[in-house]
Each structure stands twice: as structure tokens, then as C-alpha cells.
Design an enzyme around this catalytic site. Structure first.
Site, PDB file in Angstrom:
ATOM      1  N   ASP A  60       0.862  -1.187   0.000  1.00 27.09           N
ATOM      2  CA  ASP A  60       0.000   0.000   0.000  1.00 27.09           C
ATOM      3  C   ASP A  60       0.891   1.227   0.000  1.00 27.09           C
ATOM      4  OD1 ASP A  60      -1.530   2.268   1.612  1.00 27.09           O
ATOM      5  OD2 ASP A  60      -3.033   0.951   0.712  1.00 27.09           O
ATOM      6  N   ASN A  93      -2.265  12.805  -4.822  1.00 29.64           N
ATOM      7  CA  ASN A  93      -3.322  13.246  -5.740  1.00 29.64           C
ATOM      8  C   ASN A  93      -3.796  14.653  -5.415  1.00 29.64           C
ATOM      9  OD1 ASN A  93      -3.519  10.988  -7.435  1.00 29.64           O
ATOM     10  ND2 ASN A  93      -4.854   9.905  -6.001  1.00 29.64           N
ATOM     11  N   HIS A 132      -4.150  14.087 -10.277  1.00 30.08           N
ATOM     12  CA  HIS A 132      -4.301  12.663 -10.567  1.00 30.08           C
ATOM     13  C   HIS A 132      -3.305  12.179 -11.618  1.00 30.08           C
ATOM     14  CE1 HIS A 132      -7.858  11.814  -8.108  1.00 30.08           C
ATOM     15  NE2 HIS A 132      -8.272  13.025  -8.427  1.00 30.08           N
ATOM     16  N   ASP A 178      -1.056   8.859 -11.197  1.00 31.74           N
ATOM     17  CA  ASP A 178      -0.880   7.770 -12.165  1.00 31.74           C
ATOM     18  C   ASP A 178       0.598   7.525 -12.445  1.00 31.74           C
ATOM     19  OD1 ASP A 178      -3.604   7.538 -12.300  1.00 31.74           O
ATOM     20  OD2 ASP A 178      -3.813   8.648 -14.180  1.00 31.74           O
ATOM     21  N   GLU A 224      -4.370   2.162  -4.770  1.00 31.74           N
ATOM     22  CA  GLU A 224      -2.916   2.181  -4.590  1.00 31.74           C
ATOM     23  C   GLU A 224      -2.411   0.909  -3.927  1.00 31.74           C
ATOM     24  OE1 GLU A 224      -4.657   4.296  -0.942  1.00 31.74           O
ATOM     25  OE2 GLU A 224      -5.117   4.024  -3.068  1.00 31.74           O
TER      26      GLU A 224
END
Length: 384
Positions: free
Chosen positions: A259, A267, A272, A276, A303
């Protein structure tokens, strides 16, 4: 019933136009298949060649050079369409070089007409070369999951090559085979065979396109669009088979669940697109550490990522998890020239007598513990 060359040329052109129109319309609908557009162009070129040679049968410049050049160009387009469809890295310059050589030979034939025997042998040799080239790509450069349709299309080219080889044998031995049943059959079917080949090739290419679409849809259903990893459902499906196989052999499997720490803040602060980029970077770092053979790597959700390691000792799995955690912390992601520091929490579990769901749940418990104890660390569920 006897058809002269002009009539057969018109029939071939009519059938070629129908095939070309159908492939062109398919190309307008299926825009993600570049080979389809190339094959549509190839059929238009074949149609033009049939019409060109059908309009004149006296060995003129139009039929000899232009018609022959169009046939060679159509073969090159078919070959490149096959290579692109199978994702085989064939450069355009090689087929086009063969086309140029063929056209040069046809110009020489027009300026200095050879005997009919030599001319027939030359054309047959060119045809066999193209057929053999395409058969080689279809059978030896096709992926395993596309072998069935590629084999069907290759069979058509093999039959075409055998047809021209038989014609060459008849030409080479006129004393034995002239006016024989084989000679009469090949003469009668010379142009009809070309028309039939075009129809069968259109069928073969259509089957190849359908198989490619089916495989792509299956892959999209099993993979994550951003990272290219297995998605959650595919991991559970493939992982169940892998864990059951290990359990049958009395071997343990390990699950590592990752994680990314504080990913929401990435973000929120960077957007965003940066998030990515971080996810893609994380996958690259994990792969750079080295994955044992047979490992399943998947994006579990958001994630969260997961590794399923078959037939591995717990100590080795724990050491691998620590190396991966260290590698992620030591390699910041770069987005638009800025460095983004990232860390990951890892939860691991190993078991012999457990199914994949139990292993995943055990690793999830360990991951929660790693996050609760301060993140950027590996926690192991020894009770799995």
C-alpha cells in the site's frame, strides 16, 4: 465453358471490388486494427492489377510492368499487414525492396521479351518467394494463442505456392506434360485460382482479425489499464490455481500486499496525473528488484498491489519484501521535472494449507498492522 482473359479479369475485378469494399467498411468501424487498413489497400491493389491485366493480354507495358508491379505491391502489403497484426517487427524497406526488384525485372521483360517458358518461370518464382515469406511469418512468428487462424491463412499461401510450382514443372517439361490432364487443369484454373485465392485470403484475414479482437477483449478483462498488471479478479482466479497446485505438492505460498503511503496527498497536491505516474513508477521499481519465477503481480485496487509467490520459504519472501520496500523509498518518482518521494507499507503471509482467499486476508491483516505501526515497514502475519 471457356472464359477468355478479359472475361476472367472482369470477374476477378468484380469480386475484388466486393472484398475491398467490405474490408474498407470494416476499417471504418474497427479503427484500432492497423493491419485491417493495410489489407483493405492490398485488396484494392489486387483488384486494380486484375483489371489492368484483364484489359490487355498482349504483354504490353500496362499488363507486364504496371499489372505485375501492382501484384508485387499487393503481396508486400499483405506481408506487412500480417507482420503488424502479429506484432512482428518487420521493416517496410525489405518488402518494398523486393517490389522494386520485381518491377525492374518486369521492365527488362518488357524491353527484351524472353521466351514464354522463362517468363512463366520468373513469375512463378516471384509468387513462391512471396508465399514462402508469408508462410514463414504466419507459422514461425505468430503467438501461440493465434496459431489456429494463422495456420489456416498459411495453408492458403502454401496451396498457392504449390499451384505455381506445378505450373513451373509443366513449363520445364513440355515434352512430358504438354496437353496432359495436369496441363489442361492448370491452364483452365490459372485465373480462376487467383479469384478463389483472393476470396479465401479475405476469409483467413477476417478470422485473424476476429481472433485478435477476442484475445484483446479477454486481456482487457484481466488486466489493469494503467499498469498492465493483472487486475483483482484475474489475480484471484489465477492465484487459486497456483495455490492449489502448491498445496498439492506440500509447498507453501506467500502473499505480499503493498500500500503506497499517503497516496491521497499525492493526488491532492500534484493532481491525478501525478498519481498515475507514481503508480507506474512503483510497478517499475518492484519489477527492477526482480520477481521469482512464476510470481503473480497484480493491482489489487487503488494504490494497493499484490505479489503471489509460489513455492517460496517465508524467510526468503520476507527478505524480498524488505528489499522492495527499501528500493521504493530510495527511488523517488519524477513528474514534470519534480521529485515525489514515496514509501510503501507491506503486509506478508505464508501458508501451506490455505486457499488464496485466506492468504490474501492474512496478508491484509499484516498490512494493516504495518500501517498502524507507522508505515514504511514490513509486517508479517505469522499466524497464517
Amino acid at each position: 465453358m471457356h472464359f477468355d482473359l478479359f472475361t476472367l479479369g472482369v470477374i476477378g475485378a468484380a469480386i475484388g471490388i466486393a472484398i475491398s469494399i467490405s474490408f474498407t467498411l470494416l476499417g471504418l468501424v474497427l479503427r484500432g486494427l492497423p493491419a485491417l487498413r493495410i489489407w483493405a489497400t492490398a485488396f484494392w491493389v489486387i483488384t486494380a492489377a486484375a483489371l489492368t491485366q484483364g484489359l490487355n493480354e498482349n504483354g504490353s507495358l500496362l499488363s507486364t510492368v504496371v499489372g505485375g508491379g501492382l501484384i508485387a505491391l499487393a503481396n508486400a502489403l499483405m506481408l506487412m499487414g500480417i507482420a503488424i497484426h502479429l506484432r512482428y517487427p518487420l521493416r517496410w524497406r525489405w518488402p518494398l525492396a523486393v517490389v522494386g526488384l520485381f518491377v525492374a525485372c518486369q521492365v527488362d521483360v518488357y524491353l527484351s521479351p524472353p521466351t514464354q517458358t522463362v517468363s512463366a518461370l520468373m513469375f512463378g518464382g516471384y509468387s513462391v518467394v512471396w508465399d514462402a515469406w508469408m508462410v514463414w511469418v504466419l507459422l514461425w512468428r505468430s503467438p501461440r494463442d493465434m496459431r489456429s487462424t494463422c495456420s489456416f491463412t498459411a495453408l492458403i499461401f502454401i496451396i498457392d505456392a504449390l499451384f505455381y510450382l506445378l505450373r513451373s514443372v509443366v513449363v520445364l517439361f513440355p515434352q512430358l506434360l504438354a496437353h496432359s490432364p495436369l496441363d489442361e487443369l492448370l491452364t483452365t484454373w490459372n485465373y480462376l485460382f487467383g479469384i478463389l485465392s483472393s476470396f479465401l485470403l479475405s476469409t483467413g484475414f477476417t478470422l485473424m482479425l476476429a481472433e485478435r479482437l477476442t484475445l484483446d477483449l479477454r486481456r482487457l478483462a484481466r488486466t489493469d489499464g494503467l499498469t498492465g498488471l493483472l487486475n483483482r479478479s484475474a489475480l484471484i482466479e489465477a492465484g487459486a490455481r497456483l495455490v492449489d497446485a502448491c498445496r498439492a505438492r506440500g509447498q507453501g505460498c506467500s502473499v505480499l500486499m503493498f500500500d503506497l503511503d499517503h497516496f491521497k496527498s499525492i493526488n491532492d497536491n500534484w493532481g491525478h496525473a501525478a498519481g498515475d505516474a507514481v503508480l507506474i513508477h512503483f510497478v517499475a521499481v518492484i519489477r527492477s528488484v526482480g520477481l521469482p519465477r512464476g510470481t503473480l503481480f497484480a493491482r489489487y485496487g487503488g494504490e494497493e498491489f499484490m505479489l503471489l509467490l509460489p513455492a517460496i520459504e517465508p524467510a526468503r519472501a520476507a527478505a524480498l519484501a524488505e528489499r522492495m520496500r527499501t528500493a521504493v523509498a530510495a527511488a523517488p518518482a519524477v513528474f514534470e521535472g519534480s521529485r515525489i518521494d514515496i514509501t510503501t507499507s507491506v503486509g506478508g503471509a505464508t501458508a501451506v494449507d490455505a486457499n488464496v482467499e485466506q492468504l490474501v486476508n492474512a496478508a491484509d491483516v499484516a498490512l494493516y498492522r504495518a500501517k498502524h505501526q507507522g508505515r514504511n515497514q514490513v509486517a508479517w502475519n505469522s499466524e497464517a
